[in-house]
Design a protein around this motif. Structure first.
Motif, mmCIF file in Angstrom:
data_model
loop_
_atom_site.group_PDB
_atom_site.id
_atom_site.type_symbol
_atom_site.label_atom_id
_atom_site.label_comp_id
_atom_site.label_asym_id
_atom_site.label_seq_id
_atom_site.Cartn_x
_atom_site.Cartn_y
_atom_site.Cartn_z
ATOM 1 N N SER A 79 -26.622 9.427 19.378
ATOM 2 C CA SER A 79 -27.789 10.132 18.854
ATOM 3 C C SER A 79 -27.438 11.581 18.548
ATOM 4 N N SER A 126 -22.671 6.480 13.806
ATOM 5 C CA SER A 126 -22.359 5.069 14.036
ATOM 6 C C SER A 126 -21.424 4.588 12.942
ATOM 7 N N ASP A 173 -27.209 0.095 11.653
ATOM 8 C CA ASP A 173 -27.932 0.913 12.625
ATOM 9 C C ASP A 173 -28.979 1.803 11.970
ATOM 10 N N LYS A 176 -32.716 0.832 12.260
ATOM 11 C CA LYS A 176 -33.509 1.154 13.450
ATOM 12 C C LYS A 176 -34.389 2.379 13.209
ATOM 13 N N TYR A 177 -34.138 3.089 12.094
ATOM 14 C CA TYR A 177 -34.863 4.307 11.782
ATOM 15 C C TYR A 177 -35.719 4.170 10.524
ATOM 16 N N ASN A 189 -36.258 1.572 6.656
ATOM 17 C CA ASN A 189 -35.847 0.453 5.802
ATOM 18 C C ASN A 189 -35.444 0.927 4.409
ATOM 19 N N ASN A 240 -29.960 -7.750 4.912
ATOM 20 C CA ASN A 240 -30.823 -7.504 6.069
ATOM 21 C C ASN A 240 -32.145 -6.860 5.643
#
Length: 394
Positions: free
Chosen positions: A139, A179, A184, A187-188, A190, A210
């Motif tokens: 993070s 990352s 990943d 997760k924040y 789209n 995805n």
């Protein structure tokens, strides 16, 4: 036998500006160099022109606001995640400014310990001695606690701080995450803009599979906005900073340019001279670990004679093995004969072991980039003779 092999000359030209006739400038500059240096043109000489002056002469520019218009069409929610942007004030900061001006919130996913072209983002020794590894997701808070004192060894800048200040200056919120897994970012948000260069198609497919709303940098400014420039093939890839509000795009008319110059040189010299446009060379700095190739390709345009890869035998291998008992003129004549009788396709043969299996345009483009440099040499044209010669040529 010729006693000189490949000769590379940087050719000085006038300072090239928007709408200049680049074809005439290149040819006139070559003719002046010929008179000054006393060389003669030969078949299979190579003339190479840096992509920078091609883009400039095309007037192929876009503004920060042009980019913002395109981005708002793709991300009307004014929120986006950027995946794998490179760490570059010249190459990416203006793009980031445009994203920040158009959006309200950005999440930036950065690869580590370096970006795609080798620019470091954290101290690798600290990484090895930390609780994190290359599979971790770090993070922004964790980065600041563990790695915030990192400065790039060449620029002395921490690019996380630089990018954060840039985004904030456009009144946009930003969050960083570190990352090596592009998924990943989901997760924040789209909404995703994948910013990687050479892995762009793989990254986009992975995100699209995805269910991300994903575009690549090559799909931004691939058509004009309000009469701006564009690049239908590469979009913003290969662009670089012109002013604080404008970017120069990668060339879009290179094919026309190289073929026209080849034809005009044939008319003037009677020789078939190969012509190419080149950008970043494909080489890696051994100290800074930066892989130079921030352009999508080394050469976006070249004449047909530059297609393919070298078909060369390794002289050392032949000398040490097949002709181990020969010396002097006998060895020289045996190797000449070996070269003259080599197969037309040596791929996979032991006799090529140790030669470089790269495309001609990548090899020659790298040679040109090292010759012209990126600073104040004033040689945006490179003239190469003897590149296709070998030991057997008289």
């Amino acid at each position: 036998m010729r006693n000189v092999g490949t000769v590379v000359r940087g050719i000085r030209t006038p300072i090239i500006k928007e709408n200049d006739n680049l074809e005439d400038i290149v040819i006139e500059s070559l003719m002046r160099a010929k008179e000054e240096e006393g060389f003669e043109f030969r078949d299979k000489d190579v003339v190479a022109i840096t992509e920078a002056v091609v883009g400039i002469s095309e007037g192929n520019y876009v503004t920060v606001d042009d980019i913002g218009v395109d981005l708002l069409e793709k991300y009307p929610e004014k929120e986006v995640g950027l995946v794998f942007p490179i760490l570059s004030r010249n190459r990416f900061s203006m793009i980031l400014k445009a994203v920040a001006r158009a959006m309200n919130k950005i999440t930036i996913l950065l690869s580590f310990p370096a970006d795609e072209v080798g620019n470091g983002i954290l101290d690798e020794e600290k990484l090895l001695n930390s609780k994190f590894n290359l599979s971790s997701m770090i993070s922004e808070k964790e980065y600041m606690e563990n790695f915030k004192d990192f400065k790039h060894p060449f620029t002395g800048i921490n690019m996380v701080e630089f990018y954060k200040e840039l985004v904030n200056s456009e009144n946009c919120e930003v969050e960083f995450v570190f990352s090596n897994n592009p998924l990943d970012i989901l997760k924040y948000t789209n909404n995703v803009l994948n910013c990687d260069i050479h892995t762009r198609l793989h990254t986009k497919k992975l995100l699209k599979d995805n269910n991300a709303n994903v575009y690549g940098l090559y799909e931004v400014m691939n058509k004009p906005v309000n009469g701006s420039g564009c690049n239908p093939t590469y979009g913003l890839l290969g662009s670089n900073k012109s002013t604080e509000e404008r970017l120069k795009l990668f060339p879009k008319t290179g094919d026309i340019l190289v073929n026209n110059i080849q034809k005009k040189l044939k008319d003037k010299t009677g020789k078939t001279i190969e012509v190419m446009v080149y950008g970043d060379g494909a080489f890696k700095d051994p100290v800074g670990h930066i892989w130079e190739l921030a352009d999508p390709v080394v050469s976006p345009a070249y004449t047909k004679g530059l297609e393919g890869t070298p078909n060369e035998i390794k002289l050392k291998y032949v000398s040490d093995n097949k002709f181990a008992d020969l010396k002097g003129d006998e060895l020289k004549e045996a190797i000449k004969k070996e070269i003259r009788n080599k197969e037309s396709n040596l791929v996979g043969k032991m006799i090529t072991q140790g030669t470089t299996p790269r495309r001609l345009t990548d090899l020659i483009g790298s040679l040109c980039d090292l010759t012209s440099g990126s600073g104040d040499k004033g040689t945006p044209v490179v003239f190469i003779q003897g590149y296709f010669d070998n030991y057997a040529n008289e």
